[in-house]
Structure formats: C-alpha cells, structure tokens
Design a protein around this motif. Structure first.
Motif, PDB file in Angstrom:
ATOM      1  N   PHE A  66      38.305  27.770 -23.957  1.00  0.00           N
ATOM      2  CA  PHE A  66      39.546  27.312 -23.347  1.00  0.00           C
ATOM      3  C   PHE A  66      39.859  28.109 -22.083  1.00  0.00           C
ATOM      4  N   VAL A  67      39.619  29.414 -22.157  1.00  0.00           N
ATOM      5  CA  VAL A  67      39.997  30.279 -21.048  1.00  0.00           C
ATOM      6  C   VAL A  67      39.125  30.021 -19.803  1.00  0.00           C
ATOM      7  N   CYS A  68      37.976  29.370 -19.980  1.00  0.00           N
ATOM      8  CA  CYS A  68      37.126  29.025 -18.833  1.00  0.00           C
ATOM      9  C   CYS A  68      37.833  28.118 -17.847  1.00  0.00           C
ATOM     10  N   SER A  85      50.730  40.130 -20.230  1.00  0.00           N
ATOM     11  CA  SER A  85      49.379  39.572 -20.175  1.00  0.00           C
ATOM     12  C   SER A  85      48.978  39.215 -18.754  1.00  0.00           C
ATOM     13  N   GLN A  86      47.685  39.248 -18.536  1.00  0.00           N
ATOM     14  CA  GLN A  86      47.182  39.099 -17.187  1.00  0.00           C
ATOM     15  C   GLN A  86      47.069  37.642 -16.736  1.00  0.00           C
ATOM     16  N   CYS A  87      46.584  36.782 -17.618  1.00  0.00           N
ATOM     17  CA  CYS A  87      46.379  35.409 -17.169  1.00  0.00           C
ATOM     18  C   CYS A  87      47.328  34.456 -17.865  1.00  0.00           C
ATOM     19  N   GLY A  88      47.270  33.205 -17.413  1.00  0.00           N
ATOM     20  CA  GLY A  88      48.167  32.188 -17.918  1.00  0.00           C
ATOM     21  C   GLY A  88      48.092  31.981 -19.416  1.00  0.00           C
ATOM     22  N   LEU A  89      46.972  32.258 -20.007  1.00  0.00           N
ATOM     23  CA  LEU A  89      46.854  32.033 -21.451  1.00  0.00           C
ATOM     24  C   LEU A  89      47.828  32.926 -22.210  1.00  0.00           C
ATOM     25  N   GLY A  90      47.759  34.224 -21.939  1.00  0.00           N
ATOM     26  CA  GLY A  90      48.674  35.156 -22.598  1.00  0.00           C
ATOM     27  C   GLY A  90      50.115  34.924 -22.192  1.00  0.00           C
ATOM     28  N   GLN A  91      50.278  34.567 -20.919  1.00  0.00           N
ATOM     29  CA  GLN A  91      51.647  34.401 -20.416  1.00  0.00           C
ATOM     30  C   GLN A  91      52.369  33.200 -21.007  1.00  0.00           C
ATOM     31  N   GLU A 148      35.589  35.812 -17.905  1.00  0.00           N
ATOM     32  CA  GLU A 148      36.872  36.433 -18.234  1.00  0.00           C
ATOM     33  C   GLU A 148      37.746  36.336 -17.002  1.00  0.00           C
ATOM     34  N   PRO A 149      39.044  36.112 -17.211  1.00  0.00           N
ATOM     35  CA  PRO A 149      39.927  36.068 -16.047  1.00  0.00           C
ATOM     36  C   PRO A 149      39.971  37.438 -15.378  1.00  0.00           C
ATOM     37  N   SER A 150      40.252  37.427 -14.077  1.00  0.00           N
ATOM     38  CA  SER A 150      40.456  38.709 -13.430  1.00  0.00           C
ATOM     39  C   SER A 150      41.830  38.729 -12.779  1.00  0.00           C
ATOM     40  N   GLU A 201      41.345  31.727 -28.846  1.00  0.00           N
ATOM     41  CA  GLU A 201      40.763  31.558 -27.516  1.00  0.00           C
ATOM     42  C   GLU A 201      41.052  32.725 -26.577  1.00  0.00           C
ATOM     43  N   SER A 202      41.872  33.656 -26.993  1.00  0.00           N
ATOM     44  CA  SER A 202      42.141  34.825 -26.148  1.00  0.00           C
ATOM     45  C   SER A 202      40.822  35.520 -25.850  1.00  0.00           C
ATOM     46  N   CYS A 203      40.615  35.880 -24.587  1.00  0.00           N
ATOM     47  CA  CYS A 203      39.319  36.486 -24.259  1.00  0.00           C
ATOM     48  C   CYS A 203      39.287  37.940 -24.687  1.00  0.00           C
ATOM     49  N   GLY A 204      40.475  38.491 -24.999  1.00  0.00           N
ATOM     50  CA  GLY A 204      40.515  39.830 -25.569  1.00  0.00           C
ATOM     51  C   GLY A 204      40.646  40.963 -24.574  1.00  0.00           C
ATOM     52  N   LYS A 205      40.737  40.586 -23.306  1.00  0.00           N
ATOM     53  CA  LYS A 205      40.792  41.618 -22.284  1.00  0.00           C
ATOM     54  C   LYS A 205      42.110  42.407 -22.331  1.00  0.00           C
ATOM     55  N   CYS A 206      43.217  41.697 -22.504  1.00  0.00           N
ATOM     56  CA  CYS A 206      44.502  42.404 -22.563  1.00  0.00           C
ATOM     57  C   CYS A 206      44.912  42.615 -24.015  1.00  0.00           C
ATOM     58  N   ALA A 207      45.377  43.836 -24.301  1.00  0.00           N
ATOM     59  CA  ALA A 207      45.818  44.146 -25.661  1.00  0.00           C
ATOM     60  C   ALA A 207      47.002  43.269 -26.042  1.00  0.00           C
TER      61      ALA A 207
HETATM   62  S1  SF4 Z   1      45.964  37.056 -21.111  1.00  0.00           S
HETATM   63 FE1  SF4 Z   1      44.382  38.610 -20.963  1.00  0.00          FE
HETATM   64  S2  SF4 Z   1      43.373  38.637 -22.970  1.00  0.00           S
HETATM   65 FE2  SF4 Z   1      44.563  36.793 -22.838  1.00  0.00          FE
HETATM   66  S3  SF4 Z   1      43.078  35.306 -22.150  1.00  0.00           S
HETATM   67 FE3  SF4 Z   1      44.155  36.050 -20.339  1.00  0.00          FE
HETATM   68  S4  SF4 Z   1      42.905  37.744 -19.595  1.00  0.00           S
HETATM   69 FE4  SF4 Z   1      42.192  37.293 -21.672  1.00  0.00          FE
END
Ligand code: SF4
Ligand SMILES: Cc1cc2nc3c(=O)[nH]c(=O)nc-3n(C[C@H](O)[C@H](O)[C@H](O)COP(=O)(O)O)c2cc1C
Ligand code: SF4
Ligand code: SF4
Ligand code: FES
Ligand code: FES
Lengths: 596, 127
Positions: free
Chosen positions: A281-283, A498-504, A299-301, A452-458
């Motif tokens: 999904f995060v792709c 969170s860094q990307c839209g998924l977490g946000q 992974e999102p940056s 689907e969280s990529c796991g980059k952000c805690a």
């Molecule tokens: S918010 Fe962070 S951990 Fe979640 S999907 Fe985006 S980059 Fe990955």
C-alpha cells in the motif's frame, strides 16, 4: 463498412470475471448466423461502471441497456432485438423495489446523475483501438498544445481550471507543474501513479482499462508543459488487464508517432514506460513509489525535498494520479473556464468514486464536486438494500473517516470532507447500515493500515499496533474505562509524529467513529453490548418461548448441538455450548430467535 | 503505419467520426426499417442493406439507421419511418430499393417529404 448498430459489450475486469468475453463471442457468432454481421458491430469496452449488473451490453445508437446477461440469453436477444427490432424487456434493468424495467441508459438513475470527464469515453470506445479514441476528439488537445500553446500557456490553463490532484492530497496540479518546470536539473521526469492500493477501490484501474489514451495524452501535455521527455506509469502487478490495455495503447501511440521522437512533426520528444508495482500500500506514496522505480527499498522519505525538486534519480519529477492525468486533455480542449464552472469554490470538476458496501447499485460513478452525499447514495446508489437504515459512509480509503447519516446533505468536496473528519482520498466510498458495528469497522481499517506500515517511524509502527490492540480488546468485550480517551490521544500523537501520509491519516477511521458514534464505543466498554450485534463476544442468542413453535429446525441445523427441546415445545439455547454462528437466527421461520 | 502528422491525424478522425457519433446517439435524421416477421418476408432485409450503403455513400455521418418491430400494417411492407430532428416522423410503405433511394435524397438530404410514397405523416397516437 458502416454499421447501423454498435453493441458495446463491457469487458472491464468485473464483467470479464462474470463471463463477458464469452458473451461477446456468442454475440458475434449469433449475429453472423443471422447474417447481420455487415450491419452490426460488436465492440468490447472498458468498465461501464455498473459492475454489479454485469455482463452488460449497451446498444447504440438506441442507448438500450442490457444487463446480467447469460449465454442462454444471446440467441433470443439477437433474433428479437437485432433482427426484428424488438428490444427485450426481461434483460433490462429494474430498479430495486420496482417492477418496471428501464430501457435506456439515460433514464437509469445510476447513470443519469453522473457527469463524465475522466470517464467520458467509458462504454463508447474499444480501449485497444487508438482510432476509436481519435474519433472522440482524441489527441486533439495534443495538437492544440503543440501548435498554439507555450509551456506557460498550458500551465496557466491548468492553474485557472482549478484542477487538483485526484490521488488523495488534492494539491493544485498547475502549481505542481510550475514548480517542477522551474526546478533546476535535467532531465525531468513525469510519473503516472496507478498503484491504487486502497482495498476495494478501482477507479484508476477502470480509467486505464476503458481509456488508456486519455492518460497518455494527459501525460504528453504535462510533459510538454514541464519539459520532460521520459515518463513512467507505475501500475500494480495485480491489474493484468489494465497493464495489457496500456501496453497496447502505448504501442499504437508509438506506431502513430504520438509517442517517441518528433511527435506529429512538431519537434517534441516524449516516451513512456510501464513499471509494475511491488504491491504494498505504501508504494503508492510518491517518495516510496520513486524509490521503487529506482529499484531500491520502497520506503517513504522525508519531504522536503519534494519530488518536483528532487525526485527520480535526484531529478525534478512530477507525479500525478491516473484520474488527474485523464482530466488534462479535456481541460485543454474545452478550456479552463468550462472546467472551473463545474464544482464548488475550491474543488473544481468531477471526482470518480467507487461505491461499495451496503448499497443497491454498487459500481463506479463520476459526479460533479459539490454533489450531496444524499444524491450519491440515493439517486445514484439506489439506497440501502433490504429496507435497512443508512448509518454512514466511510470515504477516502482505509485512512478515511466515516461521515454519519446526520450529515447526508453534505456537499462532497475536498474541504467539506476534511472538515467533518473524513477525506476525499482516492475516492473509495463504503456505505454502512445499521448492521455495521462502528468499532469493528475502525478495527478492520486499522488492521489493514497497521499491517501496511513500512515501520520506519515508531509512531506509525508502534502506535498503529497499540490502537489495533485496544480496538480488538474492545470488540472482544474486554474494553476498559479510559480506552476511548487513550485512543484519541494516541491517534493525534500518531498524526503528528509520522513522516508520511499513511501514518498521518491512519487514525482517521478511529477518531471519526469516536466523534460520531461514541455511544457505540461506550456500549461495548461499559455495558458489554454491541448495538449492531456484530461483535461475537458481546452478543448472545435466545429463543423467545412465547413465539417458538417447537418446529425443531434450529436444533437440527445448530452446528454446536446447543439447542434442545421437545417437538412442539419451546426450545432453549445452552449458552455454554453456543458458538454464536447465527444459524438459528437465520433459519427460524417464526422470528423466535433473538440477538442481544 | 508511418508516423502521422497533424493532417493524417485529422484524416483518421474524419474517417471514424461516424462511428463515434453513432455510439453517442447523436443524429439529425433517423431512418427506422420495420423488421416484423412480415416485413422480413416482404423484403425488408434488402431494403436495409441498400439503405446502409446509400447512407455511407452520401458521406453523411449524422444519419442513424435502425430497426423496429411490427408496424401493424402488414399489407404495405416493406416499410420505413424517416424522422428528421425536430420534425414529425413520416412512414413510407411498399418500398423498393429505388424508392428508398429517392426518399433518402429528397427527404433526408433536402428535407422534402416524398408524398407519393408516404403512408402516414406524424405518428399514430394511443387512444
Ligand atoms: S508514517 Fe512512517 S512508518 Fe508509517 S508508512 Fe509512513 S514512513 Fe512508514
Ligand atoms: C500511503 C499512501 C498511499 C498512496 N497511494 C496512492 C495511490 O495508490 N495512488 C495515487 O495516485 N496516489 C497515492 N498516494 C498519494 C501520492 O503520494 C501522491 O500524492 C499522488 O500520486 C500525487 O498525484 P495527484 O496530485 O495527481 O493526486 C498515496 C499516499 C500515501 C501517503
Ligand atoms: S426454529 Fe424457531 S420456532 Fe423452530 S424450534 Fe427453533 S426457535 Fe422454535
Ligand atoms: S448461534 Fe449457532 S451455535 Fe448458537 S445456538 Fe444458534 S445455531 Fe447453535
Ligand atoms: S466491469 Fe463491466 S461495468 Fe464495470
Ligand atoms: S409484421 Fe409487419 S406490419 Fe406486422
């Protein structure tokens, strides 16, 4: 050879899965048999939107809509309608709860309230024939930009139209192009985002399947405006039919010299390549997608820098969604004012939605911005089936929010949806009725997003599993005082950190259901009850002794052997044995089984 | 297929335009050939075929040819109804290939009803 009648057979993914290719073949055979093959042409089209009624055939120019066709229907249909000119009523559409069939597409509510821009060619062309597209004004906008518009003119036109990104963010498209055009760095790239990771959503697939050249032409115009010579379409591997049609379209465009070098002899070069997505999904998130094309871990940056400044291989890159691209040729051809005349103050044009869940007419609809939810759900969607009560609609994909029934008059646009805690997202609409448990619904979406969280952000990784755990607990009847407040606190914290839209956005379904259906959460936690009778741990089945006739049906069907009683005497359920499968509730003809 | 220039593209568009208009149901004239059992027996099929050819040769891309069922006047088959946009439909009977040719060139192209072949002007109404 001219044909008097064209049979537009839907060969979109959904119809193909119910046998559309076979229907098409049978039609061709029968027509040949009746010696009508010089008069009647059978055309395979992309998705016509009314997928639940497939296989579908629309007869043009008569505009007659045939649906739910089976192979046995075809010989009769061909003889009656196409030979003898008598349209066949019983294969036409009957609205739910009504008795009289509606013959023509333009009279069917599902179609008549729609306004087509991105899907304007749906059902009208064979997606694998570039000439069909050309016949419907195709590549006319390209001629216009190549002969009479500078790159500034194009950007100005798109800015004035008010077009905003249809992939979720709603960022003004013209502005995005402008930033990319003015960024330093060569070469520049453009990308079409066809990743479409939302479960249940398929608007982008449908556009690519029914009108791939609209996307290609949109990208050509964008490339000319931005100064790019190479483009990519990033599309998910799970869309084989869409990929195939896109491949065919690119090939045909290359053959005609509409892609490649010196396009239309105007000295403009641009080519397109397909990249198949990895499936996560995060792709679909733009930075992650760019990484995926570069061949590194998707992974999102951190943004900034935005792709417009530093994207693919560090070069200025403009990325837009499929639907955004498909709108572009129409805006260029019909003008910014025309487009800006549709919609609301800040949301112009139309939006394609996929309408699913507890609704009579499931399918794909394109409606003007500002249309009310009521019009979408009742006039187009035909309301909630089985006389159930409409409870709300979850909009915007897995991280969208639920709009409750009380807001049914809400005009649908970017701002209004955000105001009520939902979002436009990519346009998924899941309708829910009284039998849907809102806690369970939130849990369902959280299950998807936390997975689907990529796991980059805690915050996103840990936060989403913590939320999911609490929600699961609540639905299992183990909710505690303070859970709701904690969910809220956690939700806002995840959004912020969170860094990307998924977490946000992933807390949205939880936060919006708490906002609008707090009493349901409380009922689960305090009273250990699930008002919608969904959460198994919180319901029990009972037989009303006054109503039970002792017919024994439930006892025979019960898989757990939990029901006992003598024939013609009230039966009783042993709560310790009952596994809450609900079978007794369904089979009892006397309405004696109650759920609590 | 050689690479196109703008003129080539416009040529293709012209060629396929008729099909596109037909699918949208856009037309200025509609000719309905009645294809009931007796219509077919009386020779409606050759009329239909001839008509399709005539329309194509005329180059007009805004004329729709369609069929309908029994018109209730078996003795006058083959029959066809011509309906110009915004005007009353006219029913013609006892058609032959020559007659339909004349009807097309007079009525459809020039807007003049061919009275000698016309059976009914305007449609019969339900009582
Ligand atoms: S918010 Fe962070 S951990 Fe979640 S999907 Fe985006 S980059 Fe990955
Ligand atoms: C988790 C996540 C998933 C996304 N998935 C998609 C997607 O499937 N398709 C899409 O077009 N945009 C998706 N987006 C939005 C893209 O990042 C990007 O904003 C969009 O493609 C830009 O195009 P637009 O301006 O035309 O909308 C996603 C964003 C996030 C955060
Ligand atoms: S099916 Fe209904 S009526 Fe029959 S025994 Fe069971 S509860 Fe009673
Ligand atoms: S819910 Fe299922 S297990 Fe329980 S009593 Fe009814 S049939 Fe038996
Ligand atoms: S696939 Fe046929 S209507 Fe959608
Ligand atoms: S079948 Fe031709 S008029 Fe009746």
């Amino acid at each position: 050879m001219a044909y008097r009648t064209h049979l537009m057979v839907c060969t979109g993914t959904a119809c193909v899965s119910c046998g559309a290719f076979n229907i098409k073949k049978l039609l061709e055979e029968e027509i040949k048999k009746q010696k009508l093959d010089k008069e009647i042409l059978v055309v395979g089209t992309g998705c016509q939107g009314f997928c639940a009624q497939g296989p579908i055939v629309v007869v043009q120019p008569d505009d007659i809509f045939y649906q739910l066709l089976s192979p046995e229907d075809i010989p009769f249909l061909v003889e009656e309608h196409f030979l003898k000119g008598r349209p066949v009523k019983k294969m036409m559409y009957t609205p739910p709860g009504e008795k009289i069939q509606i013959p023509t597409v333009s009279e069917i509510g599902f179609f008549s309230k729609q306004r087509l821009i991105a899907l304007r060619n749906k059902g009208l062309i064979d997606a694998e024939k570039i000439d069909d597209y050309i016949g419907r004004d195709g590549y006319n906008a390209l001629i216009k930009v190549l002969t009479s518009m500078s790159s500034e003119d194009i950007i100005k036109e798109i800015k004035n139209s008010g077009l905003r990104g249809r992939g979720g963010g709603g960022f003004p498209t013209g502005l995005k192009w402008d930033i990319c055009k003015n960024s330093k760095g060569e070469p520049k790239y453009i990308i079409c985002n066809a990743d479409e990771g939302d479960p249940g959503a398929y608007m982008d697939r449908s556009i690519v399947e029914s009108d791939p050249h609209a996307v290609i032409e949109g990208m050509l115009i964008g490339a000319k405006a931005i100064g790019a010579q190479q483009g990519f379409v990033y599309i998910r591997t799970e869309y084989p039919l869409a990929i195939h049609r896109l491949e065919v379209a690119i090939e045909q465009a290359q053959e005609y010299g509409l892609l490649g070098k010196d396009i239309l002899g105007k000295g403009f070069d641009f080519d397109l390549e397909i990249k198949q997505g990895a499936g996560a999904f995060v792709c679909g998130e733009e930075t992650s997608l760019i990484h995926s094309i570069e061949g590194i871990s998707p992974e999102p940056s951190q943004r900034p820098p935005f792709p417009a400044e530093s994207g693919l291989w560090g070069k200025p890159t403009n990325i837009n969604n499929v639907e955004t691209w498909a709108n572009v040729p129409r805006i260029i051809l019909r003008g910014a004012d025309w487009f800006a005349g549709i919609g609301t103050e800040k949301s112009k044009g139309t939006k394609v939605f996929s309408l699913v869940g507890k609704i009579n007419n499931t399918g794909l609809v394109e409606v003007p911005m500002g249309i009310t939810l009521k019009e979408i759900i009742y006039d187009i969607g035909g309301g909630v089936p089985g006389g159930k009560k409409f409870k709300g609609v979850q909009i915007g994909g897995p991280s969208g929010g639920v709009v409750p029934a009380s807001l049914i008059d809400l005009p649908v646009d970017y701002e209004k949806l955000t105001e009520v805690g939902s979002m436009m997202g990519s346009g998924g609409m899941v309708v829910v009725d009284e039998d849907t448990c809102m806690v369970d619904l939130a849990r369902y979406f959280l299950e998807f997003t936390s997975d689907e969280s990529c796991g980059k952000c805690a915050s996103c990784r840990e936060g989403s599993s913590a939320m999911l755990e609490i929600l699961t607990r609540i639905t299992e009847g183990k909710g505690k005082e303070g859970d709701i407040e904690f969910l809220e606190e956690l939700g806002y914290a995840i959004k912020d950190a969170s860094q990307c839209g998924l977490g946000q956005t992933l807390p949205n379904p939880v936060l919006s259901t708490i906002d609008n259906f707090r009493d349901e959460y409380e009922a689960h936690i305090k009273n250990k009850k699930c008002p919608a009778h969904v959460c198994k741990a919180l319901i029990s089945f009972h037989i009303d002794p006054d109503k039970c006739t002792g017919c024994t049906v439930c006892a025979i069907k019960c898989p757990a052997d939990a029901i006992s009683g003598n024939r013609k005497e009230p039966h009783i359920i042993d709560q310790d044995k009952c596994i809450k499968c609900g079978i007794c509730y369904t089979v009892c003809k006397f309405d004696s089984v109650k759920v609590e | 297929m050689p690479k196109l220039n703008i003129k080539d593209l416009e040529e293709i568009r012209k060629k396929v335009r008729k099909a596109a208009l037909l699918r949208e149901g856009i037309s200025n004239a509609k000719i309905t050939v009645h294809m009931g059992t007796c219509g077919i027996a009386a020779g409606a099929r050759p009329i239909m075929n001839a008509l399709i050819k005539i329309v194509e040769e005329s180059g007009r891309d805004d004329v729709i040819v369609t069929t309908s069922g029994c018109a209730g006047l078996c003795s006058r088959e083959p029959m066809a109804t011509v309906e110009l946009k915004g005007e009353t439909p006219v029913k013609y009977g006892d058609l032959t290939e020559d007659k339909i040719k004349k009807i097309f060139s007079e009525h459809v192209l020039k807007g003049k009803i061919v009275e000698e072949y016309a059976l009914v002007i305007g449609s019969e109404r339900e009582p």
